[in-house]
Motif scaffolding. Structure first.
Motif, short mmCIF file in Angstrom:
data_model
loop_
_atom_site.label_atom_id
_atom_site.label_comp_id
_atom_site.label_asym_id
_atom_site.label_seq_id
_atom_site.Cartn_x
_atom_site.Cartn_y
_atom_site.Cartn_z
N ILE A 40 29.26 46.79 41.48
CA ILE A 40 29.33 45.34 41.33
C ILE A 40 30.71 45.02 40.75
N HIS A 41 31.46 44.13 41.39
CA HIS A 41 32.86 43.99 41.01
C HIS A 41 33.37 42.56 41.21
N VAL A 42 34.46 42.22 40.50
CA VAL A 42 35.21 41.02 40.83
C VAL A 42 36.19 41.39 41.94
N ASP A 43 36.72 40.39 42.62
CA ASP A 43 37.61 40.68 43.75
C ASP A 43 39.07 40.83 43.34
N GLN A 44 39.48 40.06 42.33
CA GLN A 44 40.88 40.09 41.88
C GLN A 44 40.93 39.99 40.37
N PHE A 45 41.89 40.70 39.75
CA PHE A 45 42.12 40.52 38.32
C PHE A 45 43.54 40.96 37.99
N ARG A 46 44.29 40.05 37.42
CA ARG A 46 45.67 40.32 36.99
C ARG A 46 46.51 40.93 38.11
#
Length: 303
Positions: free
Chosen positions: A136-142
């Motif tokens: 389970i993940h976010v698509d973009q970060f920093r």
């Protein structure tokens, strides 16, 4: 001539009882005792887009609302995973992380935590070592295209789930069965070491241990109905364990910045009238150094 000591022993401190309950029990208890109290407050820089495509970045949950969404999440997860399976959360401090943490606990799943800065080989190691069935993940970060890296894990995990629009998906969940019974001694999380002396190693934690550890910490530092501001990462036990569960055991509010930035922290402390602030020494030094840049009313802080 005196005889040397034969035994090294420190008697157990039994002044506080063990919390013989699960992570889900803690949230249910809070919803019964303080259902209308704010449980979770989201904080993000002004103008920053939501990391999960939510309608806003200043969302708030009462304990009743958080339990409702955690239970919906549990049913959603059980449509994809069986109790006892391992699911990895690879994301920064977004509220969805906490909803999934509680939802997985209610579903009898084991959460594997992963630093959002992990590169492909590092993430692959965590997933394989933990025998994770889902990611389970976010698509973009920093600036990091985490979705692209996650797609490369399809040969390791059975399910890959983006947190983009995740809360909207929970609104249409229909319970398919009763939530399973979960025992306090059942596993609840796998936390990985930093890997400074080799590859990271996973430590298996159980419900009773995480809950009791968090409760004992806040007994030392806080009272009922505190307002905690903590940027400590949720992929670490200080974030998802001590802060999330510690607040719930003492019916307190967790104010969750999506990242550590001194001015963002100071603004949140002042606006929310925080009574407790969490952080490692480098964070606290950064807060002190940022104070001369503007006026901040920190008079509400106690710890």
């Amino acid at each position: 001539m005196t005889t040397g000591l034969q035994t090294s022993y420190w008697p157990a401190d039994q002044s506080s009882p063990i919390w013989d309950m699960t992570v889900g029990d803690v949230l249910r208890r809070a919803a019964v005792l303080a259902g209308e109290r704010e449980a979770l407050v989201e904080v993000a820089p002004d103008g920053a887009p939501s990391l999960t495509a939510a309608a806003s970045t200043d969302r708030r949950w009462t304990y009743r609302q958080l339990l409702d969404e955690a239970e919906a999440c549990a049913h959603w997860l059980l449509a994809r995973f069986a109790p006892g399976e391992h699911v990895c959360i690879w994301a920064p401090n977004v509220p969805e992380w906490i909803v999934v943490q509680y939802g997985a606990a209610l579903a009898g799943l084991v959460v594997v935590t992963a630093n959002p800065a992990l590169k492909e080989a590092e993430l692959r190691h965590v997933l394989k070592q933990s025998r994770a069935s889902g990611l389970i993940h976010v698509d973009q970060f920093r600036g990091y295209d985490m979705a692209q890296t996650a797609r490369r894990m399809d040969d390791v995990v059975r399910e890959r789930i983006s947190l983009t629009g995740f809360m909207d998906r929970l609104k249409i969940v229909e319970p398919v069965r009763d939530l399973p019974p979960v025992a306090p001694d059942a596993p609840v999380q796998i936390q990985f070491t930093s890997g400074t002396t080799g590859l990271p190693k996973g430590a298996l934690l159980h419900h009773r241990g995480m809950v009791t550890n968090a409760a004992f910490l806040v007994d030392r530092s806080g009272h009922l109905n505190e307002i905690w501001v903590s940027p400590l990462p949720l992929f670490h036990t200080a974030g998802s364990g001590l802060c999330v569960l510690g607040c719930a055991t003492r019916l307190s509010t967790l104010v969750l910045p999506c990242l550590f930035e001194p001015r963002l922290m100071l603004s949140a402390i002042e606006r929310e009238r925080a009574t407790v602030v969490g952080g490692v020494p480098t964070m606290l030094v950064a807060l002190l150094e940022a104070l001369p840049e503007g006026r901040s009313d920190l008079s509400s802080l106690r710890v």
